[in-house]
Design a protein around this motif. Structure first.
Motif, PDB file in Angstrom:
ATOM      1  N   ALA A 165      31.968  45.441  42.063  1.00 50.52           N
ATOM      2  CA  ALA A 165      33.071  45.194  41.130  1.00 50.52           C
ATOM      3  C   ALA A 165      34.352  45.089  41.947  1.00 50.52           C
ATOM      4  O   ALA A 165      34.553  45.840  42.907  1.00 50.52           O
ATOM      5  N   VAL A 166      35.201  44.133  41.581  1.00 50.30           N
ATOM      6  CA  VAL A 166      36.513  43.981  42.205  1.00 50.30           C
ATOM      7  C   VAL A 166      37.550  44.037  41.091  1.00 50.30           C
ATOM      8  O   VAL A 166      37.464  43.280  40.120  1.00 50.30           O
ATOM      9  N   ALA A 167      38.517  44.946  41.217  1.00 48.88           N
ATOM     10  CA  ALA A 167      39.509  45.145  40.163  1.00 48.88           C
ATOM     11  C   ALA A 167      40.917  44.993  40.715  1.00 48.88           C
ATOM     12  O   ALA A 167      41.182  45.315  41.882  1.00 48.88           O
ATOM     13  N   TYR A 168      41.825  44.519  39.866  1.00 50.60           N
ATOM     14  CA  TYR A 168      43.223  44.299  40.224  1.00 50.60           C
ATOM     15  C   TYR A 168      44.095  44.996  39.185  1.00 50.60           C
ATOM     16  O   TYR A 168      43.833  44.903  37.987  1.00 50.60           O
ATOM     17  N   VAL A 209      51.031  54.442  33.750  1.00 52.62           N
ATOM     18  CA  VAL A 209      51.911  53.807  34.748  1.00 52.62           C
ATOM     19  C   VAL A 209      51.642  52.319  34.958  1.00 52.62           C
ATOM     20  O   VAL A 209      52.463  51.619  35.559  1.00 52.62           O
ATOM     21  N   ARG A 210      50.515  51.817  34.482  1.00 58.82           N
ATOM     22  CA  ARG A 210      50.210  50.413  34.778  1.00 58.82           C
ATOM     23  C   ARG A 210      51.027  49.466  33.895  1.00 58.82           C
ATOM     24  O   ARG A 210      51.368  49.782  32.766  1.00 58.82           O
ATOM     25  N   VAL A 211      51.327  48.284  34.472  1.00 62.34           N
ATOM     26  CA  VAL A 211      52.063  47.248  33.741  1.00 62.34           C
ATOM     27  C   VAL A 211      51.197  46.002  33.555  1.00 62.34           C
ATOM     28  O   VAL A 211      51.677  44.967  33.100  1.00 62.34           O
ATOM     29  N   SER A 212      49.935  46.101  33.932  1.00 68.85           N
ATOM     30  CA  SER A 212      48.962  45.029  33.709  1.00 68.85           C
ATOM     31  C   SER A 212      47.678  45.675  33.226  1.00 68.85           C
ATOM     32  O   SER A 212      47.503  46.895  33.303  1.00 68.85           O
ATOM     33  N   GLY A 213      46.753  44.857  32.746  1.00 63.96           N
ATOM     34  CA  GLY A 213      45.444  45.385  32.418  1.00 63.96           C
ATOM     35  C   GLY A 213      44.704  45.744  33.699  1.00 63.96           C
ATOM     36  O   GLY A 213      45.082  45.305  34.790  1.00 63.96           O
ATOM     37  N   TYR A 214      43.673  46.561  33.574  1.00 63.07           N
ATOM     38  CA  TYR A 214      42.825  46.869  34.726  1.00 63.07           C
ATOM     39  C   TYR A 214      41.749  45.788  34.764  1.00 63.07           C
ATOM     40  O   TYR A 214      40.740  45.852  34.073  1.00 63.07           O
ATOM     41  N   ASP A 215      42.006  44.748  35.568  1.00 64.16           N
ATOM     42  CA  ASP A 215      41.192  43.531  35.573  1.00 64.16           C
ATOM     43  C   ASP A 215      40.018  43.695  36.536  1.00 64.16           C
ATOM     44  O   ASP A 215      40.122  43.388  37.718  1.00 64.16           O
ATOM     45  N   GLN A 216      38.892  44.184  36.010  1.00 64.75           N
ATOM     46  CA  GLN A 216      37.708  44.419  36.841  1.00 64.75           C
ATOM     47  C   GLN A 216      36.680  43.323  36.600  1.00 64.75           C
ATOM     48  O   GLN A 216      36.346  43.011  35.457  1.00 64.75           O
ATOM     49  N   ARG A 217      36.141  42.765  37.695  1.00 62.82           N
ATOM     50  CA  ARG A 217      35.213  41.646  37.601  1.00 62.82           C
ATOM     51  C   ARG A 217      33.885  42.009  38.276  1.00 62.82           C
ATOM     52  O   ARG A 217      33.887  42.543  39.386  1.00 62.82           O
ATOM     53  N   ARG A 235      32.903  43.039  59.468  1.00 60.15           N
ATOM     54  CA  ARG A 235      32.226  42.813  58.192  1.00 60.15           C
ATOM     55  C   ARG A 235      32.570  41.425  57.686  1.00 60.15           C
ATOM     56  O   ARG A 235      33.698  40.978  57.813  1.00 60.15           O
ATOM     57  N   PHE A 236      31.565  40.757  57.109  1.00 57.25           N
ATOM     58  CA  PHE A 236      31.817  39.465  56.468  1.00 57.25           C
ATOM     59  C   PHE A 236      30.779  39.287  55.364  1.00 57.25           C
ATOM     60  O   PHE A 236      29.647  38.880  55.604  1.00 57.25           O
ATOM     61  N   ASP A 237      31.150  39.630  54.146  1.00 56.53           N
ATOM     62  CA  ASP A 237      30.248  39.593  52.997  1.00 56.53           C
ATOM     63  C   ASP A 237      30.729  38.586  51.967  1.00 56.53           C
ATOM     64  O   ASP A 237      31.931  38.464  51.723  1.00 56.53           O
ATOM     65  N   VAL A 238      29.782  37.896  51.362  1.00 57.30           N
ATOM     66  CA  VAL A 238      30.090  36.940  50.299  1.00 57.30           C
ATOM     67  C   VAL A 238      29.459  37.448  49.004  1.00 57.30           C
ATOM     68  O   VAL A 238      28.244  37.679  48.948  1.00 57.30           O
ATOM     69  N   LEU A 239      30.277  37.619  47.979  1.00 57.51           N
ATOM     70  CA  LEU A 239      29.823  38.061  46.663  1.00 57.51           C
ATOM     71  C   LEU A 239      29.974  36.918  45.669  1.00 57.51           C
ATOM     72  O   LEU A 239      30.893  36.114  45.777  1.00 57.51           O
ATOM     73  N   GLN A 240      29.085  36.870  44.692  1.00 56.82           N
ATOM     74  CA  GLN A 240      29.147  35.846  43.636  1.00 56.82           C
ATOM     75  C   GLN A 240      29.319  36.531  42.293  1.00 56.82           C
ATOM     76  O   GLN A 240      28.666  37.547  42.013  1.00 56.82           O
ATOM     77  N   HIS A 241      30.204  35.993  41.472  1.00 57.04           N
ATOM     78  CA  HIS A 241      30.446  36.575  40.155  1.00 57.04           C
ATOM     79  C   HIS A 241      29.139  36.661  39.378  1.00 57.04           C
ATOM     80  O   HIS A 241      28.321  35.738  39.398  1.00 57.04           O
TER      81      HIS A 241
END
Length: 230
Positions: free
Chosen positions: A32-35, A109-117, A172-178
């Motif tokens: 999972a990658v979140a912003y 404290v957040r000003v955006s959604g927790y955008d986890q993919r 490290r060099f990893d490729v992830l796919q949604h």
């Protein structure tokens, strides 16, 4: 310095040097990658919450790793990269006390959604670590239009990964796919230092990759630098 044809980048920091060994993760491994952005006045609270979440999550069954980074030049913008043994472990984690406490703390404290993919492994190898200030790169790659461009994207990214792992200073060099959008990829890189990353940017295989990617990319390419939250 901006590289207009380089995918979206994020830089992290790591520690230690060990040999690189190829590794094929189990098909069950999930990522999972979140912003998330937080208000400036809430940055310290967010950093505390992120650290507590990372540390508490590391004790859960099925945890593999969690990296937390903050953008350079844009304080209070964070990225969280997670790896779990399987979807079951990720699901249990999603309902854990650590996750609930983290969500509650960040909601203040957040000003955006927790955008986890959600992601799955495409081309992954065992990472090395390095003594000193290493840098990690996370590249966001979208392929537009489908067809031959999308069909060839996994192989293109795999060739880039294989060539890049052979470079001096690569850790490290990893490729992830949604997990649900086949045209959406995230590339996670680690380099021993900034010089190694700069050399990679100018390498022949990197330039060739950018040239092939540009006409089939489905979104503007952007570069952002991050440091680890320690």
């Amino acid at each position: 310095m901006r590289h207009p044809i380089r995918p979206w980048l994020a830089v992290l920091a790591v520690v230690a040097v060990a040999p690189l060994h190829a590794q094929t993760p189990a098909e069950s491994t999930v990522y999972a990658v979140a912003y998330v952005d937080v208000m400036s006045s809430g940055r310290s609270a967010a950093v505390g919450a992120l650290k507590a979440y990372r540390d508490a999550s590391s004790k859960e069954a099925g945890h593999v790793r969690i990296d937390v980074v903050e953008q350079v030049g844009r304080p209070a913008h964070f990225v969280v990269v997670e790896e779990w043994r399987d979807q079951g472990a990720a699901d249990v984690h999603a309902g854990s006390a650590a996750t609930k406490q983290f969500q509650q703390a960040m909601s203040k404290v957040r000003v955006s959604g927790y955008d986890q993919r959600p992601y799955k492994a495409l081309h992954v190898a065992m990472a090395r670590t390095a003594a000193g200030a290493a840098v990690h790169v996370v590249s966001h790659v979208d392929i537009g239009g489908g067809g031959a461009g999308l069909a060839g994207a996994p192989a293109m990214l795999g060739q880039l990964a294989e060539a890049s792992r052979k470079e001096q200073g690569n850790l490290r060099f990893d490729v992830l796919q949604h997990a649900m959008r086949a045209n959406h990829f995230t590339v996670v890189e680690s380099w021993a230092n900034q010089a190694a990353l700069d050399a990679h940017a100018g390498a022949a295989h990197t330039r060739q990759y950018r040239d092939v990617l540009q006409p089939i990319s489905g979104s503007p390419l952007d570069e952002r630098v991050y440091l680890a939250v320690d």
